[in-house]
Design a protein around this motif. Structure first.
Motif, PDB file in Angstrom:
ATOM      1  N   VAL A  27      -2.431  11.136 -17.422  1.00  0.00           N
ATOM      2  CA  VAL A  27      -2.170  12.560 -17.497  1.00  0.00           C
ATOM      3  C   VAL A  27      -3.314  13.354 -16.872  1.00  0.00           C
ATOM      4  O   VAL A  27      -4.494  12.995 -16.989  1.00  0.00           O
ATOM      5  CB  VAL A  27      -1.949  12.985 -18.970  1.00  0.00           C
ATOM      6  N   GLY A  28      -2.946  14.440 -16.184  1.00  0.00           N
ATOM      7  CA  GLY A  28      -3.946  15.306 -15.579  1.00  0.00           C
ATOM      8  C   GLY A  28      -3.629  15.586 -14.128  1.00  0.00           C
ATOM      9  O   GLY A  28      -2.621  15.141 -13.582  1.00  0.00           O
ATOM     10  N   GLN A  29      -4.516  16.333 -13.486  1.00  0.00           N
ATOM     11  CA  GLN A  29      -4.329  16.664 -12.075  1.00  0.00           C
ATOM     12  C   GLN A  29      -4.895  15.549 -11.214  1.00  0.00           C
ATOM     13  O   GLN A  29      -5.988  15.052 -11.455  1.00  0.00           O
ATOM     14  CB  GLN A  29      -5.014  17.978 -11.734  1.00  0.00           C
ATOM     15  N   GLN A  30      -4.122  15.147 -10.212  1.00  0.00           N
ATOM     16  CA  GLN A  30      -4.552  14.103  -9.298  1.00  0.00           C
ATOM     17  C   GLN A  30      -4.782  14.695  -7.921  1.00  0.00           C
ATOM     18  O   GLN A  30      -3.952  15.445  -7.408  1.00  0.00           O
ATOM     19  CB  GLN A  30      -3.506  12.992  -9.216  1.00  0.00           C
ATOM     20  N   TYR A  31      -5.922  14.350  -7.338  1.00  0.00           N
ATOM     21  CA  TYR A  31      -6.242  14.847  -6.002  1.00  0.00           C
ATOM     22  C   TYR A  31      -7.180  13.862  -5.337  1.00  0.00           C
ATOM     23  O   TYR A  31      -8.363  13.792  -5.659  1.00  0.00           O
ATOM     24  CB  TYR A  31      -6.893  16.227  -6.090  1.00  0.00           C
ATOM     25  N   ALA A  32      -6.624  13.056  -4.452  1.00  0.00           N
ATOM     26  CA  ALA A  32      -7.420  12.073  -3.732  1.00  0.00           C
ATOM     27  C   ALA A  32      -6.949  12.021  -2.287  1.00  0.00           C
ATOM     28  O   ALA A  32      -5.751  11.907  -2.020  1.00  0.00           O
ATOM     29  CB  ALA A  32      -7.278  10.694  -4.376  1.00  0.00           C
ATOM     30  N   LEU A  33      -7.879  12.141  -1.352  1.00  0.00           N
ATOM     31  CA  LEU A  33      -7.545  12.143   0.072  1.00  0.00           C
ATOM     32  C   LEU A  33      -7.464  10.698   0.551  1.00  0.00           C
ATOM     33  O   LEU A  33      -8.373  10.175   1.197  1.00  0.00           O
ATOM     34  CB  LEU A  33      -8.601  12.936   0.850  1.00  0.00           C
ATOM     35  N   THR A  34      -6.374  10.040   0.230  1.00  0.00           N
ATOM     36  CA  THR A  34      -6.216   8.610   0.512  1.00  0.00           C
ATOM     37  C   THR A  34      -5.430   8.381   1.795  1.00  0.00           C
ATOM     38  O   THR A  34      -4.562   9.167   2.159  1.00  0.00           O
ATOM     39  CB  THR A  34      -5.514   7.915  -0.661  1.00  0.00           C
ATOM     40  N   PHE A  35      -5.733   7.263   2.442  1.00  0.00           N
ATOM     41  CA  PHE A  35      -5.022   6.881   3.660  1.00  0.00           C
ATOM     42  C   PHE A  35      -5.160   5.370   3.846  1.00  0.00           C
ATOM     43  O   PHE A  35      -6.033   4.732   3.259  1.00  0.00           O
ATOM     44  CB  PHE A  35      -5.577   7.614   4.891  1.00  0.00           C
ATOM     45  N   ILE A  88       0.851  -1.189   0.000  1.00  0.00           N
ATOM     46  CA  ILE A  88       0.000   0.000   0.000  1.00  0.00           C
ATOM     47  C   ILE A  88       0.884   1.236   0.000  1.00  0.00           C
ATOM     48  O   ILE A  88       1.834   1.325   0.772  1.00  0.00           O
ATOM     49  CB  ILE A  88      -0.932   0.032   1.221  1.00  0.00           C
ATOM     50  N   ASN A  89       0.572   2.190  -0.878  1.00  0.00           N
ATOM     51  CA  ASN A  89       1.173   3.514  -0.806  1.00  0.00           C
ATOM     52  C   ASN A  89       0.053   4.498  -0.520  1.00  0.00           C
ATOM     53  O   ASN A  89      -0.958   4.516  -1.241  1.00  0.00           O
ATOM     54  CB  ASN A  89       1.900   3.885  -2.102  1.00  0.00           C
ATOM     55  N   THR A  90       0.222   5.295   0.518  1.00  0.00           N
ATOM     56  CA  THR A  90      -0.871   6.145   0.986  1.00  0.00           C
ATOM     57  C   THR A  90      -1.101   7.384   0.132  1.00  0.00           C
ATOM     58  O   THR A  90      -2.073   8.108   0.345  1.00  0.00           O
ATOM     59  CB  THR A  90      -0.610   6.592   2.432  1.00  0.00           C
ATOM     60  N   GLY A  91      -0.201   7.658  -0.845  1.00  0.00           N
ATOM     61  CA  GLY A  91      -0.407   8.820  -1.694  1.00  0.00           C
ATOM     62  C   GLY A  91      -0.174  10.115  -0.933  1.00  0.00           C
ATOM     63  O   GLY A  91       0.614  10.180   0.008  1.00  0.00           O
ATOM     64  N   THR A  92      -0.880  11.167  -1.309  1.00  0.00           N
ATOM     65  CA  THR A  92      -0.724  12.474  -0.668  1.00  0.00           C
ATOM     66  C   THR A  92      -2.042  13.234  -0.727  1.00  0.00           C
ATOM     67  O   THR A  92      -2.886  12.974  -1.589  1.00  0.00           O
ATOM     68  CB  THR A  92       0.370  13.299  -1.371  1.00  0.00           C
ATOM     69  N   TRP A  93      -2.217  14.174   0.194  1.00  0.00           N
ATOM     70  CA  TRP A  93      -3.394  15.040   0.173  1.00  0.00           C
ATOM     71  C   TRP A  93      -3.072  16.362  -0.501  1.00  0.00           C
ATOM     72  O   TRP A  93      -3.827  17.332  -0.416  1.00  0.00           O
ATOM     73  CB  TRP A  93      -3.915  15.258   1.597  1.00  0.00           C
ATOM     74  N   THR A  94      -1.950  16.428  -1.182  1.00  0.00           N
ATOM     75  CA  THR A  94      -1.566  17.605  -1.959  1.00  0.00           C
ATOM     76  C   THR A  94      -1.960  17.405  -3.419  1.00  0.00           C
ATOM     77  O   THR A  94      -1.815  16.309  -3.954  1.00  0.00           O
ATOM     78  CB  THR A  94      -0.039  17.829  -1.869  1.00  0.00           C
ATOM     79  N   LYS A  95      -2.431  18.442  -4.061  1.00  0.00           N
ATOM     80  CA  LYS A  95      -2.788  18.349  -5.472  1.00  0.00           C
ATOM     81  C   LYS A  95      -1.523  18.180  -6.313  1.00  0.00           C
ATOM     82  O   LYS A  95      -0.605  18.994  -6.235  1.00  0.00           O
ATOM     83  CB  LYS A  95      -3.562  19.591  -5.916  1.00  0.00           C
ATOM     84  N   MET A  96      -1.496  17.123  -7.125  1.00  0.00           N
ATOM     85  CA  MET A  96      -0.346  16.816  -7.963  1.00  0.00           C
ATOM     86  C   MET A  96      -0.750  16.870  -9.436  1.00  0.00           C
ATOM     87  O   MET A  96      -1.927  16.689  -9.781  1.00  0.00           O
ATOM     88  CB  MET A  96       0.200  15.426  -7.639  1.00  0.00           C
ATOM     89  N   VAL A  97       0.238  17.110 -10.307  1.00  0.00           N
ATOM     90  CA  VAL A  97       0.019  17.100 -11.749  1.00  0.00           C
ATOM     91  C   VAL A  97       0.817  15.942 -12.337  1.00  0.00           C
ATOM     92  O   VAL A  97       2.040  15.891 -12.201  1.00  0.00           O
ATOM     93  CB  VAL A  97       0.462  18.431 -12.400  1.00  0.00           C
ATOM     94  N   ASN A  98       0.119  15.011 -12.954  1.00  0.00           N
ATOM     95  CA  ASN A  98       0.754  13.826 -13.526  1.00  0.00           C
ATOM     96  C   ASN A  98       0.886  14.011 -15.036  1.00  0.00           C
ATOM     97  O   ASN A  98      -0.108  14.193 -15.737  1.00  0.00           O
ATOM     98  CB  ASN A  98      -0.083  12.574 -13.217  1.00  0.00           C
ATOM     99  N   LEU A  99       2.120  13.951 -15.546  1.00  0.00           N
ATOM    100  CA  LEU A  99       2.375  14.093 -16.979  1.00  0.00           C
ATOM    101  C   LEU A  99       2.628  12.757 -17.655  1.00  0.00           C
ATOM    102  O   LEU A  99       2.932  12.721 -18.844  1.00  0.00           O
ATOM    103  CB  LEU A  99       3.579  15.026 -17.204  1.00  0.00           C
ATOM    104  N   ASP A 100       2.506  11.669 -16.895  1.00  0.00           N
ATOM    105  CA  ASP A 100       2.612  10.340 -17.485  1.00  0.00           C
ATOM    106  C   ASP A 100       1.443  10.150 -18.448  1.00  0.00           C
ATOM    107  O   ASP A 100       0.281  10.372 -18.093  1.00  0.00           O
ATOM    108  CB  ASP A 100       2.576   9.283 -16.384  1.00  0.00           C
TER     109      ASP A 100
END
Length: 294
Positions: free
Chosen positions: A237-245, A221-233
């Motif tokens: 592609v696009g902005q990623q924003y998910a409050l994951t835990f 499991i990777n918990t990700g982040t609560w910060t808005k990120m921009v994915n260029l893969d």
């Protein structure tokens, strides 16, 4: 701070905080004491409700659950938990034994954020450079030049104030020039293979949420982040924003771990459905009726 203190004041609740590459200041005892007093419901230090872990890079829970921040698997962000503070010549006050990546953020990234505030929120950086050479060439060239110059200056030029081992320098170069996106999945799988008693490893650090169950029943499991990120893969592609835990439920030495998605106060979280999420296979880790929580 108030919300964490309110959480710790509830019966059966505790806060365990792990130090990562962005909060090495907590290695200073007085900083650690100040934070613990702020979170403890009664302002106590030492606290029975709050602990800040500075003597190791991971914690282990019943049921074979091991949690890491994740930075220790990257040479550029590797912290020295055995010697986190260094004596400063001519002074009684110690200084932080920071990894090279922290200096790079302080000296280069933070300065360039005044020009492009999103620079630390774009992944992968190689795609950012490639696109930037066409869309924003002057800034991109400046970013590349300053990054290369600072790396050469700090890794290959001798200074009495720091030590740069060639083996670490070579490892940093290898990692930073790799064509693979940093998600730490390979490192997580290696850890699962090395430790037979570990069933689930949980990382953060990469800002990329993932919940993967392997054919042998082990889990990353990777918990990700609560910060808005921009994915260029190109695949995502696009902005990623998910409050994951990560939700870890333990009963009778058995653990069930899930990546959850916070959505609000009413039915506050649900199973995260995103990249790296594999169908869960039935195993011995059945959901408990009365979980213990940290």
């Amino acid at each position: 701070m108030a919300a964490l203190r309110a959480f710790a004041s509830k019966p059966g609740k505790r806060i365990s905080y792990m130090v990562g590459n962005h909060d090495a200041d907590l290695f200073f005892p007085k900083v650690r004491e100040r934070i613990i007093k702020e979170w403890d419901p009664d302002g106590k230090f030492p606290s029975e409700k709050v602990q800040i872990i500075v003597d190791r890079d991971h914690v282990r829970y019943e049921g074979g659950v091991e949690i890491h921040h994740g930075n220790q698997f990257e040479a550029v962000h590797l912290l020295n938990f055995q010697k986190p503070l260094l004596d400063q010549p001519g002074s009684e006050a110690p200084v932080l034994n920071l990894p090279w990546g922290s200096f790079y953020v302080l000296k280069i990234i933070n300065r360039l954020k005044f020009e492009r505030e999103f620079i630390d929120k774009v992944r992968p950086i190689k795609a950012f450079i490639l696109i930037g050479l066409f869309m924003d060439p002057l800034f991109t060239l400046k970013f590349c030049f300053l990054s290369a110059f600072y790396f050469l200056k700090t890794r290959f030029v001798y200074s009495r104030k720091r030590r740069s081992r060639l083996s670490v320098t070579a490892k940093i170069l290898k990692e930073e020039t790799s064509n693979f996106l940093l998600d730490l999945e390979r490192q997580a799988r290696d850890l699962l293979d090395e430790k037979a008693e570990v069933r689930t490893v949980i990382f953060g650090h990469t800002h990329k949420p993932m919940d993967k169950v392997y054919p042998d029943g082990k889990q990353y499991i990777n918990t990700g982040t609560w910060t808005k990120m921009v994915n260029l893969d190109i695949r995502h592609v696009g902005q990623q924003y998910a409050l994951t835990f990560a939700l870890v439920q333990i009963e009778n030495d058995q653990a069930r771990c899930d990546l959850r998605h916070w959505i609000g106060e009413h039915s506050p979280h649900k199973t995260f459905k995103g990249e790296g999420l594999c169908p869960r296979r039935p195993d011995a880790r059945s959901a408990p009726k009365k979980p213990t929580q940290d």
